[in-house]
Design a protein around this motif. Sequence first.
Motif, PDB file in Angstrom:
ATOM      1  N   ALA A  86       7.021  24.242 -58.363  1.00 61.39           N
ATOM      2  CA  ALA A  86       8.095  23.292 -58.642  1.00 61.39           C
ATOM      3  C   ALA A  86       9.402  23.914 -58.163  1.00 61.39           C
ATOM      4  N   ASN A  87       9.739  23.639 -56.933  1.00 61.31           N
ATOM      5  CA  ASN A  87      10.804  24.364 -56.257  1.00 61.31           C
ATOM      6  C   ASN A  87      11.985  23.483 -55.864  1.00 61.31           C
ATOM      7  N   ALA A  88      11.857  22.163 -55.983  1.00 67.03           N
ATOM      8  CA  ALA A  88      12.935  21.276 -55.553  1.00 67.03           C
ATOM      9  C   ALA A  88      14.175  21.469 -56.421  1.00 67.03           C
ATOM     10  N   GLY A  89      15.330  21.486 -55.786  1.00 69.02           N
ATOM     11  CA  GLY A  89      16.582  21.602 -56.535  1.00 69.02           C
ATOM     12  C   GLY A  89      17.750  21.837 -55.600  1.00 69.02           C
ATOM     13  N   PHE A  90      18.958  21.655 -56.116  1.00 70.24           N
ATOM     14  CA  PHE A  90      20.156  21.949 -55.343  1.00 70.24           C
ATOM     15  C   PHE A  90      21.303  22.241 -56.294  1.00 70.24           C
ATOM     16  N   GLY A  91      22.395  22.748 -55.747  1.00 71.20           N
ATOM     17  CA  GLY A  91      23.513  23.183 -56.571  1.00 71.20           C
ATOM     18  C   GLY A  91      24.783  22.394 -56.325  1.00 71.20           C
ATOM     19  N   ALA A  92      25.864  22.896 -56.901  1.00 71.37           N
ATOM     20  CA  ALA A  92      27.168  22.240 -56.797  1.00 71.37           C
ATOM     21  C   ALA A  92      28.250  23.286 -56.989  1.00 71.37           C
ATOM     22  N   ARG A  93      29.448  22.951 -56.534  1.00 75.82           N
ATOM     23  CA  ARG A  93      30.584  23.853 -56.758  1.00 75.82           C
ATOM     24  C   ARG A  93      30.839  24.033 -58.249  1.00 75.82           C
ATOM     25  N   ARG A  94      31.276  25.236 -58.604  1.00 76.10           N
ATOM     26  CA  ARG A  94      31.630  25.492 -59.998  1.00 76.10           C
ATOM     27  C   ARG A  94      32.939  24.798 -60.344  1.00 76.10           C
TER      28      ARG A  94
END
Length: 229
Positions: A86-94
């Motif tokens: 289960a590897n799907a994901g993404f981030g965002a600016r703090r």
Amino acid sequence: MAQQRVFVITGASTGIGAATARLAVEDGHRVVLAARSADKLQDLAAGLGGEDRALAVPTDVTDFAAQERLIAASLERFGSVDVVFANAGFGARRGFLEESPELWREMVLTNVLGAAYTIRASLPALRESGGHLVITSSVAGRRPLPGSLYSATKHAVTAMAESLRLEIDGAFRVTCIEPGMVDTPFFDSGAADWALGPDDIARAVMYAVGQPAHVDVNEILIRPTAQPS
């Protein structure tokens, strides 16, 4: 070395997912590749040996029905599901005044609900095979980062992995991978020169998967030598 086991990977089109798919095929697994990008998945599957070795299944992890179809397609083509990453994901600016609420929503749905959907969709098949669930968290899932909703999503993933391990009572293995900085498409402007590469994390995944059946590597925290925290 594991032979002919079936390895399902979400977030497989680039970065850690694609690197893990390559190592899994080298190790004798057949792979099922899931991501939103159909073209990238098809290209990767072709490079991994085509239909006999790799199956591309375009999948939006925030859609539970799509995740059910992913597992059904894996079983139909290869007959079992032995490892699920289960590897799907993404981030965002703090910063809680950064990004849009719409991007936040998509990130929470992908990182948290998407991972939970992967668990739910694959759990019966993993119980049947006595397999292995691997899930991507982060260093950010072990300690809060200033102004980081992404960090909160990864805390949820870390807790999810342990909650699953406690629920299944040894029916299959569960590993939480917690990378530090990795040079992947996660960083729009590029990672630091000293960042890890996707292959570094893929090797950690394969280390956990390659242990004897009675060995359950629950967590792997892996950081670049130059990353202080």
